[in-house]
Write an enzyme that holds these catalytic residues in place. Structure first.
Site, PDB file in Angstrom:
ATOM      1  N   LYS A  33      18.128 -13.619   0.984  1.00 47.37           N
ATOM      2  CA  LYS A  33      16.833 -12.503   0.714  1.00 47.37           C
ATOM      3  C   LYS A  33      16.450 -12.742  -0.930  1.00 47.37           C
ATOM      4  O   LYS A  33      15.675 -12.124  -1.228  1.00 47.37           O
ATOM      5  CB  LYS A  33      17.074 -11.196   0.812  1.00 47.37           C
ATOM      6  CG  LYS A  33      17.203 -10.731   2.589  1.00 47.37           C
ATOM      7  CD  LYS A  33      15.866 -11.313   3.283  1.00 47.37           C
ATOM      8  CE  LYS A  33      16.271 -10.656   4.953  1.00 47.37           C
ATOM      9  NZ  LYS A  33      15.015 -11.206   5.656  1.00 47.37           N
ATOM     10  N   ARG A  34      17.053 -14.067  -1.088  1.00 45.95           N
ATOM     11  CA  ARG A  34      16.637 -14.451  -2.784  1.00 45.95           C
ATOM     12  C   ARG A  34      17.145 -13.186  -3.726  1.00 45.95           C
ATOM     13  O   ARG A  34      16.365 -12.683  -4.567  1.00 45.95           O
ATOM     14  CB  ARG A  34      15.157 -14.655  -2.817  1.00 45.95           C
ATOM     15  CG  ARG A  34      14.502 -15.708  -1.846  1.00 45.95           C
ATOM     16  CD  ARG A  34      15.548 -17.169  -1.752  1.00 45.95           C
ATOM     17  NE  ARG A  34      15.097 -17.984  -1.046  1.00 45.95           N
ATOM     18  CZ  ARG A  34      15.504 -18.418   0.154  1.00 45.95           C
ATOM     19  NH1 ARG A  34      16.552 -17.989   0.523  1.00 45.95           N
ATOM     20  NH2 ARG A  34      14.935 -19.235   1.063  1.00 45.95           N
ATOM     21  N   ALA A  70      14.305 -12.018  -6.473  1.00 47.78           N
ATOM     22  CA  ALA A  70      13.054 -11.825  -5.930  1.00 47.78           C
ATOM     23  C   ALA A  70      12.453 -10.480  -6.141  1.00 47.78           C
ATOM     24  O   ALA A  70      11.206 -10.078  -5.690  1.00 47.78           O
ATOM     25  CB  ALA A  70      12.793 -12.222  -4.576  1.00 47.78           C
ATOM     26  N   LEU A  72      11.942  -6.325  -6.205  1.00 52.07           N
ATOM     27  CA  LEU A  72      12.108  -5.224  -5.046  1.00 52.07           C
ATOM     28  C   LEU A  72      12.258  -5.823  -3.749  1.00 52.07           C
ATOM     29  O   LEU A  72      11.481  -6.801  -3.397  1.00 52.07           O
ATOM     30  CB  LEU A  72      11.045  -4.269  -5.280  1.00 52.07           C
ATOM     31  CG  LEU A  72      10.601  -3.300  -4.162  1.00 52.07           C
ATOM     32  CD1 LEU A  72      11.688  -2.161  -4.092  1.00 52.07           C
ATOM     33  CD2 LEU A  72       9.255  -2.656  -4.388  1.00 52.07           C
ATOM     34  N   GLY A 117      10.922  -7.023 -10.049  1.00 46.99           N
ATOM     35  CA  GLY A 117      11.961  -6.057 -10.300  1.00 46.99           C
ATOM     36  C   GLY A 117      13.186  -6.951 -10.878  1.00 46.99           C
ATOM     37  O   GLY A 117      13.906  -6.400 -11.683  1.00 46.99           O
ATOM     38  N   GLU A 120      12.587  -6.941 -14.519  1.00 45.74           N
ATOM     39  CA  GLU A 120      12.823  -5.910 -14.869  1.00 45.74           C
ATOM     40  C   GLU A 120      14.354  -5.779 -15.208  1.00 45.74           C
ATOM     41  O   GLU A 120      14.843  -5.068 -16.193  1.00 45.74           O
ATOM     42  CB  GLU A 120      12.486  -4.766 -14.055  1.00 45.74           C
ATOM     43  CG  GLU A 120      10.934  -4.626 -13.900  1.00 45.74           C
ATOM     44  CD  GLU A 120      10.125  -3.440 -12.918  1.00 45.74           C
ATOM     45  OE1 GLU A 120       9.849  -2.556 -13.493  1.00 45.74           O
ATOM     46  OE2 GLU A 120      10.323  -3.598 -11.897  1.00 45.74           O
ATOM     47  N   GLU A 140       3.540  -7.974  -8.652  1.00 42.64           N
ATOM     48  CA  GLU A 140       3.064  -6.526  -8.168  1.00 42.64           C
ATOM     49  C   GLU A 140       1.619  -6.344  -8.158  1.00 42.64           C
ATOM     50  O   GLU A 140       1.234  -5.683  -7.242  1.00 42.64           O
ATOM     51  CB  GLU A 140       3.656  -5.383  -9.258  1.00 42.64           C
ATOM     52  CG  GLU A 140       4.982  -5.309  -9.408  1.00 42.64           C
ATOM     53  CD  GLU A 140       6.133  -6.043 -10.262  1.00 42.64           C
ATOM     54  OE1 GLU A 140       5.583  -7.137 -10.458  1.00 42.64           O
ATOM     55  OE2 GLU A 140       7.208  -5.765 -10.363  1.00 42.64           O
ATOM     56  N   ARG A 143       0.602  -7.680  -4.993  1.00 45.09           N
ATOM     57  CA  ARG A 143       0.979  -6.929  -4.002  1.00 45.09           C
ATOM     58  C   ARG A 143       0.223  -5.250  -3.879  1.00 45.09           C
ATOM     59  O   ARG A 143       0.713  -4.582  -3.094  1.00 45.09           O
ATOM     60  CB  ARG A 143       2.550  -6.565  -3.931  1.00 45.09           C
ATOM     61  CG  ARG A 143       3.169  -8.000  -4.237  1.00 45.09           C
ATOM     62  CD  ARG A 143       3.818  -8.511  -2.933  1.00 45.09           C
ATOM     63  NE  ARG A 143       4.533  -9.805  -3.360  1.00 45.09           N
ATOM     64  CZ  ARG A 143       4.213 -10.896  -2.617  1.00 45.09           C
ATOM     65  NH1 ARG A 143       3.128 -11.461  -2.051  1.00 45.09           N
ATOM     66  NH2 ARG A 143       5.038 -11.908  -3.203  1.00 45.09           N
ATOM     67  N   GLY A 148       8.030  -0.620 -11.337  1.00 45.06           N
ATOM     68  CA  GLY A 148       8.773   0.702 -10.968  1.00 45.06           C
ATOM     69  C   GLY A 148      10.059   0.919 -11.651  1.00 45.06           C
ATOM     70  O   GLY A 148      10.748   1.900 -11.408  1.00 45.06           O
TER      71      GLY A 148
HETATM   72  C1  1HE Z   1      12.278 -11.151   0.429  1.00 41.23           C
HETATM   73  C2  1HE Z   1      11.783 -10.841  -0.996  1.00 41.23           C
HETATM   74  C3  1HE Z   1      11.413  -9.701  -1.353  1.00 41.23           C
HETATM   75  C4  1HE Z   1      12.325 -12.975  -0.665  1.00 41.23           C
HETATM   76  N1  1HE Z   1      11.667  -8.623  -0.603  1.00 41.23           N
HETATM   77  N2  1HE Z   1      12.351  -9.867   1.233  1.00 41.23           N
HETATM   78  N3  1HE Z   1       8.628  -9.623  -5.417  1.00 41.23           N
HETATM   79  C5  1HE Z   1       7.857 -10.519  -4.848  1.00 41.23           C
HETATM   80  O1  1HE Z   1       6.687 -10.283  -4.507  1.00 41.23           O
HETATM   81  C6  1HE Z   1       8.379 -11.902  -4.733  1.00 41.23           C
HETATM   82  C7  1HE Z   1       8.427 -12.491  -3.147  1.00 41.23           C
HETATM   83  N4  1HE Z   1       9.334 -13.771  -2.803  1.00 41.23           N
HETATM   84  C8  1HE Z   1       8.730 -14.985  -3.052  1.00 41.23           C
HETATM   85  O2  1HE Z   1       7.871 -15.127  -3.613  1.00 41.23           O
HETATM   86  C9  1HE Z   1       9.684 -15.914  -2.589  1.00 41.23           C
HETATM   87  O3  1HE Z   1      10.609 -15.369  -1.903  1.00 41.23           O
HETATM   88  C10 1HE Z   1      10.599 -16.606  -3.916  1.00 41.23           C
HETATM   89  C11 1HE Z   1       9.630 -17.321  -4.856  1.00 41.23           C
HETATM   90  C12 1HE Z   1      11.296 -15.606  -4.679  1.00 41.23           C
HETATM   91  C13 1HE Z   1      11.434 -17.409  -3.171  1.00 41.23           C
HETATM   92  O4  1HE Z   1      10.858 -18.283  -2.332  1.00 41.23           O
HETATM   93  P1  1HE Z   1      11.609 -19.336  -1.148  1.00 41.23           P
HETATM   94  O5  1HE Z   1      10.562 -20.324  -0.467  1.00 41.23           O
HETATM   95  O6  1HE Z   1      13.009 -19.798  -2.064  1.00 41.23           O
HETATM   96  O7  1HE Z   1      12.073 -18.004  -0.255  1.00 41.23           O
HETATM   97  P2  1HE Z   1      11.300 -17.408   0.989  1.00 41.23           P
HETATM   98  O8  1HE Z   1      11.333 -18.350   2.001  1.00 41.23           O
HETATM   99  O9  1HE Z   1      10.086 -16.798   0.592  1.00 41.23           O
HETATM  100  O10 1HE Z   1      12.281 -16.391   1.209  1.00 41.23           O
HETATM  101  C14 1HE Z   1      13.283 -16.238   1.777  1.00 41.23           C
HETATM  102  C15 1HE Z   1      13.706 -14.919   2.628  1.00 41.23           C
HETATM  103  O11 1HE Z   1      13.898 -13.910   1.734  1.00 41.23           O
HETATM  104  C16 1HE Z   1      12.636 -14.464   3.650  1.00 41.23           C
HETATM  105  O12 1HE Z   1      12.940 -13.688   4.558  1.00 41.23           O
HETATM  106  P3  1HE Z   1      13.224 -14.455   6.214  1.00 41.23           P
HETATM  107  O13 1HE Z   1      13.786 -13.265   6.849  1.00 41.23           O
HETATM  108  O14 1HE Z   1      12.035 -14.924   6.623  1.00 41.23           O
HETATM  109  O15 1HE Z   1      14.289 -15.621   5.902  1.00 41.23           O
HETATM  110  C17 1HE Z   1      11.804 -13.734   2.602  1.00 41.23           C
HETATM  111  O16 1HE Z   1      10.958 -12.752   3.290  1.00 41.23           O
HETATM  112  C18 1HE Z   1      12.759 -12.837   1.915  1.00 41.23           C
HETATM  113  N5  1HE Z   1      12.413 -12.372   0.593  1.00 41.23           N
HETATM  114  N6  1HE Z   1      11.735 -12.001  -1.375  1.00 41.23           N
HETATM  115  C19 1HE Z   1      11.930  -8.851   0.672  1.00 41.23           C
HETATM  116  N7  1HE Z   1      11.077  -9.333  -2.760  1.00 41.23           N
HETATM  117  C20 1HE Z   1      10.803  -1.233  -8.702  1.00 41.23           C
HETATM  118  S1  1HE Z   1       9.416  -1.762  -8.726  1.00 41.23           S
HETATM  119  C21 1HE Z   1       9.802  -3.354  -8.613  1.00 41.23           C
HETATM  120  C22 1HE Z   1       8.364  -4.101  -7.988  1.00 41.23           C
HETATM  121  C23 1HE Z   1       8.634  -5.721  -7.641  1.00 41.23           C
HETATM  122  O17 1HE Z   1       9.633  -6.260  -7.651  1.00 41.23           O
HETATM  123  S2  1HE Z   1       7.363  -6.293  -6.800  1.00 41.23           S
HETATM  124  C24 1HE Z   1       7.740  -7.991  -6.524  1.00 41.23           C
HETATM  125  C25 1HE Z   1       8.423  -8.316  -5.298  1.00 41.23           C
END
Ligand code: 1HE
Length: 266
Positions: A33-34, A70, A72, A117, A120, A140, A143, A148
């Site tokens: 889940k990265r 990755a 939150l 996060g 963060e 964020e 999205r 947070g």
């Molecule tokens: C996740 C998450 C996640 C991956 N929550 N499941 N963060 C984001 O918006 C970043 C979202 N993630 C990405 O943009 C990409 O996953 C990455 C650039 C980090 C990596 O890409 P990649 O191609 O290596 O991996 P992938 O195929 O996108 O993800 C592999 C799996 O991890 C996949 O699940 P699967 O069941 O389909 O295998 C993804 O859904 C899962 N995954 N990132 C849940 N973040 C306190 S407030 C903080 C607010 C925030 O952090 S907002 C930013 C959230």
């Protein structure tokens, strides 16, 4: 070299902890889940940093797999009410504060995605070593949410409010060199070299007098946030306390007796 598995000190599978001498290596271990931060991982981090095992003098924080973190775990917040969202953010704050105001220095090794996060979390550490493939984003904005985990306080201290606003409003992604130039990382190394550099730095910090580390972690950021006249007073108190410690006296005497290390050119 002492090397113990975290199982002996108790933690969930998504957080791996090993002890290497005086350095605890704390690894986010959800590579599938990265290393997205779900509640259990946030709790585990909080528990570890609240009560760092005796004998640990520095922490190396890293992520398993191709990415540091990755951010939150988005699957956990889709159905959150406003009230739950508030408490969720406050829960993250507690963990991040435990990291920032931990008993010992925390060195984070950044590679791959350091986003949301994840950034963060990196910002709550004291020293950041980035590998050249690292990249930084605050998705964020795209999205429909907001930071947070204390990011709006800590990230502007590193890169400035304008740069953070740009990352959030436009989805701008910074590469490792850009992140380094604007202050996210203090060290930039080649791919695969982050752990070795991070361990070298963690060991250096572990060799400091404990009171110096305490002052840097606890007094320095508070002085930086204080009005100057209060800052000078806190500094004087901290300085007198540090100098009064036996370790400081021994180190000062060692230098004067030609036994202590000299400062060398970089
Ligand atoms: C996740 C998450 C996640 C991956 N929550 N499941 N963060 C984001 O918006 C970043 C979202 N993630 C990405 O943009 C990409 O996953 C990455 C650039 C980090 C990596 O890409 P990649 O191609 O290596 O991996 P992938 O195929 O996108 O993800 C592999 C799996 O991890 C996949 O699940 P699967 O069941 O389909 O295998 C993804 O859904 C899962 N995954 N990132 C849940 N973040 C306190 S407030 C903080 C607010 C925030 O952090 S907002 C930013 C959230």
């Amino acid at each position: 070299m002492l090397k113990r598995e975290r199982a002996e000190i108790g933690a969930p599978q998504s957080l791996a902890v090993t002890l290497e001498g005086e350095v605890a290596v704390v690894t986010l271990a959800r590579p599938n889940k990265r290393n997205a931060l779900d509640d259990s991982l946030i709790h585990a981090l909080g528990e570890f940093f609240e009560d760092v095992p005796a004998g640990v003098k520095a922490v190396l924080l890293a992520g398993q797999g191709d990415h540091f973190c990755a951010g939150l775990d988005l699957s956990e917040v889709t159905e959150c009410s406003v009230t739950e969202g508030m408490f969720h953010s406050r829960m993250w704050h507690r963990t991040m504060e435990r990291i920032e105001f931990c008993a010992v220095p925390v060195v984070a090794v950044l590679h791959g995605a350091v986003v949301g996060g994840g950034l963060e979390l990196a910002a709550a550490s004291h020293i950041r070593v980035a590998e050249e493939g690292a990249f930084y984003a605050l998705p964020e904005g795209t999205r429909g949410i907001f930071v947070g985990g204390g990011g709006s306080v800590r990230i502007p201290r590193l890169i400035g409010t304008a740069r953070m606003a740009d990352m959030m409003l436009t989805g701008r992604v910074l590469d490792a060199a850009e992140g380094h130039a604007c202050g996210i990382s203090q060290y930039l190394v080649g791919a695969g070299q982050g752990m070795a550099k991070g361990m070298e730095l963690a060991r250096k910090t572990a060799a400091n007098a404990p009171m110096t580390n305490y002052a840097v972690i606890h007094a320095l950021p508070r002085i930086a946030d204080a009005a100057p006249e209060q800052g000078y007073m806190i500094e004087a108190l901290m300085s007198a306390i540090a100098q009064g410690d036996d370790v400081a006296k021994q180190r000062l005497r060692a230098f004067l007796e030609k036994r202590g290390p000299k400062v060398r050119r970089a």
